[in-house]
Write a protein that holds these residues in place. Sequence first.
Motif, PDB file in Angstrom:
ATOM      1  N   UNK A  64       0.826  -1.207   0.000  1.00 46.18           N
ATOM      2  CA  UNK A  64       0.000   0.000   0.000  1.00 46.18           C
ATOM      3  C   UNK A  64       0.857   1.253   0.000  1.00 46.18           C
ATOM      4  N   UNK A  65       0.472   2.178  -0.867  1.00 46.81           N
ATOM      5  CA  UNK A  65       1.208   3.433  -0.959  1.00 46.81           C
ATOM      6  C   UNK A  65       2.417   3.360  -1.868  1.00 46.81           C
ATOM      7  N   UNK A  66       2.762   2.165  -2.299  1.00 41.34           N
ATOM      8  CA  UNK A  66       3.928   1.996  -3.176  1.00 41.34           C
ATOM      9  C   UNK A  66       3.543   1.443  -4.549  1.00 41.34           C
ATOM     10  N   UNK A  67       2.562   0.561  -4.591  1.00 43.42           N
ATOM     11  CA  UNK A  67       2.136  -0.061  -5.839  1.00 43.42           C
ATOM     12  C   UNK A  67       0.778   0.495  -6.253  1.00 43.42           C
ATOM     13  N   UNK A  68       0.592   0.619  -7.564  1.00 43.96           N
ATOM     14  CA  UNK A  68      -0.683   1.081  -8.103  1.00 43.96           C
ATOM     15  C   UNK A  68      -1.077   0.201  -9.283  1.00 43.96           C
ATOM     16  N   UNK A  69      -2.272  -0.347  -9.211  1.00 44.97           N
ATOM     17  CA  UNK A  69      -2.791  -1.142 -10.311  1.00 44.97           C
ATOM     18  C   UNK A  69      -3.731  -0.286 -11.152  1.00 44.97           C
ATOM     19  N   UNK A  70      -3.662  -0.476 -12.462  1.00 39.73           N
ATOM     20  CA  UNK A  70      -4.526   0.287 -13.355  1.00 39.73           C
ATOM     21  C   UNK A  70      -4.817  -0.557 -14.586  1.00 39.73           C
ATOM     22  N   UNK A  71      -5.808  -0.131 -15.349  1.00 40.49           N
ATOM     23  CA  UNK A  71      -6.152  -0.881 -16.557  1.00 40.49           C
ATOM     24  C   UNK A  71      -6.363   0.082 -17.712  1.00 40.49           C
ATOM     25  N   UNK A  72      -6.083  -0.390 -18.900  1.00 42.45           N
ATOM     26  CA  UNK A  72      -6.318   0.366 -20.126  1.00 42.45           C
ATOM     27  C   UNK A  72      -7.123  -0.565 -21.031  1.00 42.45           C
ATOM     28  N   UNK A  73      -8.418  -0.371 -21.029  1.00 39.01           N
ATOM     29  CA  UNK A  73      -9.277  -1.269 -21.793  1.00 39.01           C
ATOM     30  C   UNK A  73      -9.015  -1.164 -23.292  1.00 39.01           C
ATOM     31  N   UNK A  74      -8.615   0.011 -23.742  1.00 40.24           N
ATOM     32  CA  UNK A  74      -8.331   0.185 -25.168  1.00 40.24           C
ATOM     33  C   UNK A  74      -7.150  -0.687 -25.606  1.00 40.24           C
ATOM     34  N   UNK A  75      -6.224  -0.920 -24.668  1.00 40.66           N
ATOM     35  CA  UNK A  75      -5.062  -1.756 -24.969  1.00 40.66           C
ATOM     36  C   UNK A  75      -5.237  -3.176 -24.447  1.00 40.66           C
TER      37      UNK A  75
END
Length: 122
Positions: A64-75
């Motif tokens: 927590x506070x160090x890692x960030x998850x994200x998504x790019x549906x277009x890719x």
Amino acid sequence: VQLQASGGGSVQPGGSLRLSCAASGFVLDYYTIHWWRQAPGKEREGVSCISGISGNTYDADSVKGRFTISRDNAKNSVYLQMNSLKPEDTAVYYCAVKEGSCSANANEYNYWGQGTQVTVSS
């Protein structure tokens, strides 16, 4: 159906890496994606998850506070931005998908990528 994890490597403590998980053969948009890791001699650990339904994210206390998850549906891809890396983050990192919400039960995940090695060492 395939998940391709990439972006691992060797960094010094305090460094950063960005992992990618690219899907082929299906559309990621409404799936839940979870990054897991496994270090030698240790059990598999859930790291970060992003829900396909709500878009909510969940992180293990250790990241927590160090890692960030994200998504790019277009890719058709999901990412894990890892900052302030520590030696204890050293592990093989896997992405996995499931329908429904995030779960701490790895057995609920239907498809797994092949893993990418992250090594944090001075």
